[in-house]
Design an enzyme around this catalytic site. Structure first.
Site, PDB file in Angstrom:
ATOM      1  N   THR A 140     -86.758  12.896 -29.149  1.00 60.57           N
ATOM      2  CA  THR A 140     -86.194  13.071 -30.484  1.00 60.57           C
ATOM      3  C   THR A 140     -86.997  12.216 -31.465  1.00 60.57           C
ATOM      4  O   THR A 140     -88.115  11.805 -31.151  1.00 60.57           O
ATOM      5  CB  THR A 140     -84.680  12.755 -30.466  1.00 60.57           C
ATOM      6  OG1 THR A 140     -84.122  13.087 -31.737  1.00 60.57           O
ATOM      7  CG2 THR A 140     -84.384  11.309 -30.140  1.00 60.57           C
ATOM      8  N   ASN A 141     -86.474  11.988 -32.666  1.00 62.17           N
ATOM      9  CA  ASN A 141     -87.189  11.153 -33.640  1.00 62.17           C
ATOM     10  C   ASN A 141     -86.184  10.344 -34.439  1.00 62.17           C
ATOM     11  O   ASN A 141     -84.975  10.453 -34.217  1.00 62.17           O
ATOM     12  CB  ASN A 141     -88.078  12.022 -34.537  1.00 62.17           C
ATOM     13  CG  ASN A 141     -87.262  13.037 -35.321  1.00 62.17           C
ATOM     14  OD1 ASN A 141     -86.456  12.687 -36.163  1.00 62.17           O
ATOM     15  ND2 ASN A 141     -87.457  14.313 -35.004  1.00 62.17           N
ATOM     16  N   LEU A 142     -86.661   9.528 -35.360  1.00 60.09           N
ATOM     17  CA  LEU A 142     -85.804   8.552 -36.039  1.00 60.09           C
ATOM     18  C   LEU A 142     -85.057   9.087 -37.259  1.00 60.09           C
ATOM     19  O   LEU A 142     -84.429   8.319 -37.975  1.00 60.09           O
ATOM     20  CB  LEU A 142     -86.633   7.319 -36.444  1.00 60.09           C
ATOM     21  CG  LEU A 142     -87.095   6.456 -35.272  1.00 60.09           C
ATOM     22  CD1 LEU A 142     -88.019   5.340 -35.775  1.00 60.09           C
ATOM     23  CD2 LEU A 142     -85.889   5.846 -34.561  1.00 60.09           C
TER      24      LEU A 142
END
Ligand code: CTP
Ligand code: CA
Length: 231
Positions: free
Chosen positions: A33-35
């Protein structure tokens, strides 16, 4: 209360928004995933609703409450987000892609939790992940824009450098009338942001402000631009 006194510039308009990160599975308990926190996309959804629009929010995993009066659909992967957008795009006047969509997914996710190999650190090799590119949701929808200009497509871009150059090139590559660039790469998870709007005339900087303030300014800019389109 503030909203009650704002002109309902989007009354009668249907707006579809993507927000948050996507989550690409590696196995049943892990993924990539990402931030992205979803804060900017949720602020845009709230601002669109305040402006009187009928708002559908397609959201990757976030920890945020659904903005009042907004219809929210939760998804995990980029492919699920693409499918949900395809299911809801008909009849939309505006499509705003705020989501930080994972560019790649794992081609060979495991149906069972991947176990460590014996042998401990150093010698043992990690799992052999292979990647393939996800569909570009924004470009897919932009390619379907009718001659009347609907849905009016808006993209977001977080560049780490050369924002003015990359932002304007990205707007043209995606084939969209409006692209919102984040200045700097410190926006993820923050409450404030600074954005640049790129359109066919050039760029306009909206100075640092809370994401909700910027979202309201953005909705107002979009409403001016779609009023120039013939419906
Ligand atoms: N976007 C999308 N689907 C994707 C990738 C991006 O809808 N698979 C949308 C994002 O929601 C955003 C815009 O496209 O509105 C720009 O995303 P960005 O990641 O900046 O652009 P990419 O085309 O993926 O290019 P790159 O990451 O290589 O800079
Ligand atoms: Ca990307």
């Amino acid at each position: 209360i503030v909203a009650a006194f704002q002109p309902k510039v989007m009354a009668g308009k249907r707006i579809l928004i993507t927000a948050g990160p996507t989550f690409e599975a590696i196995d049943p308990v892990r993924g990539i995933t990402n931030l992205s926190s979803g804060k900017m996309g949720y602020a845009v959804a709230r601002a669109a609703r305040e402006a009187g629009a009928d708002v559908t929010l397609i959201s990757g995993p976030t920890a945020l409450p659904t903005p009042h009066g907004v219809a929210r659909i939760d998804v995990q992967s980029a492919q699920q987000m693409m499918d949900a957008v395809n299911r809801h795009i008909d009849g939309q006047h505006v499509f705003i892609a705020v989501a930080a969509v994972a560019d790649w997914r794992v081609v060979n996710p495991s149906t069972q939790k991947v176990k460590k190999t014996e042998g401990g650190a150093g010698g043992a090799k990690g799992p052999d992940l292979q990647f393939e590119q996800n569909p570009d949701i924004l470009a897919t929808i932009a390619a379907r824009t009718t001659l009347a200009g609907y849905p009016y497509c808006v993209g977001f871009a977080a560049e780490s450098e050369n924002l003015l150059e990359y932002g304007s090139a990205k707007r043209e590559r995606k084939g969209i009338p409006l692209l919102v660039g984040n200045i700097g790469h410190h926006t993820f998870g923050q409450d404030d942001n600074t954005i640049v709007l790129f359109d066919e005339h050039g760029h306009t900087i909206l100075p640092q402000a809370p994401k909700l303030t910027l979202a309201r300014q953005l909705i107002s800019e979009i409403s001016k631009r779609i009023s120039k389109h013939s419906l």
